[in-house]
Write a protein that holds these residues in place. Sequence first.
Motif, short mmCIF file in Angstrom:
data_model
loop_
_atom_site.label_atom_id
_atom_site.label_comp_id
_atom_site.label_asym_id
_atom_site.label_seq_id
_atom_site.Cartn_x
_atom_site.Cartn_y
_atom_site.Cartn_z
N GLU A 192 -7.62 -12.87 1.41
CA GLU A 192 -8.01 -12.77 0.00
C GLU A 192 -9.53 -12.63 -0.17
O GLU A 192 -10.00 -11.81 -0.96
N SER A 219 -6.05 -6.97 8.32
CA SER A 219 -4.81 -7.73 8.42
C SER A 219 -5.11 -9.14 8.89
O SER A 219 -6.13 -9.40 9.53
N ARG A 240 -1.40 -3.18 -0.59
CA ARG A 240 -1.72 -4.61 -0.54
C ARG A 240 -0.44 -5.39 -0.29
O ARG A 240 0.52 -5.29 -1.07
N LYS A 241 -0.43 -6.15 0.80
CA LYS A 241 0.72 -6.97 1.18
C LYS A 241 0.20 -8.38 1.46
O LYS A 241 -0.99 -8.64 1.41
N ASP A 242 1.11 -9.31 1.78
CA ASP A 242 0.71 -10.70 2.05
C ASP A 242 -0.18 -10.83 3.28
O ASP A 242 -0.94 -11.80 3.39
N ASP A 243 -0.07 -9.89 4.23
CA ASP A 243 -0.82 -9.99 5.48
C ASP A 243 -1.66 -8.75 5.79
O ASP A 243 -2.20 -8.61 6.89
#
Length: 162
Positions: A14, A50, A31-34
């Motif tokens: 973030e 990443s 944009r993804k969580d990782d």
Amino acid sequence: MNRFHVHLNVADLETSIRFYTALFGAEPTVRKDDYAKWMVDDPRVNFAISSTGRVPGVDHLGIQADSGEALASLGRRLDAAGGALVPEEATVCCYARSDKLWTEDPQGTRWETFHTFGEATTYYEGEAPCATDGANCSPDLRAAKPKVDKGAVCCAPGSGCC
């Protein structure tokens, strides 16, 4: 026209997204969580980050080809440069479907050349055609089986050179 590619491993996704969004003056295109990626036109770069548990810093550099033919041309150039080529065909990595060629420069910096032809719903899917390092979808180049016949044109989709 091909596009330069940089992939960084980051400790805090973030915070890094905020920094690179400000630097590039644009939100990530993926944009993804990782994972996050910016397809920047000035300078023309595919910049990805990443947080997959690897040591923070430069993971690899590369060139994104606009077509399979451009990838084959890059493969011939890499072959002429003398590094062992490790191809991956129809692989899923970084939420994309791509054909790839991997090598290392004389200092050990990993280089990825690739042609992306579709999106994927996962960061990494299944077993890659060549050995991976387990923490990322990029291959462990020392463990992977490189192309042996340096005289053959390799790494076009369907060439079976892995």
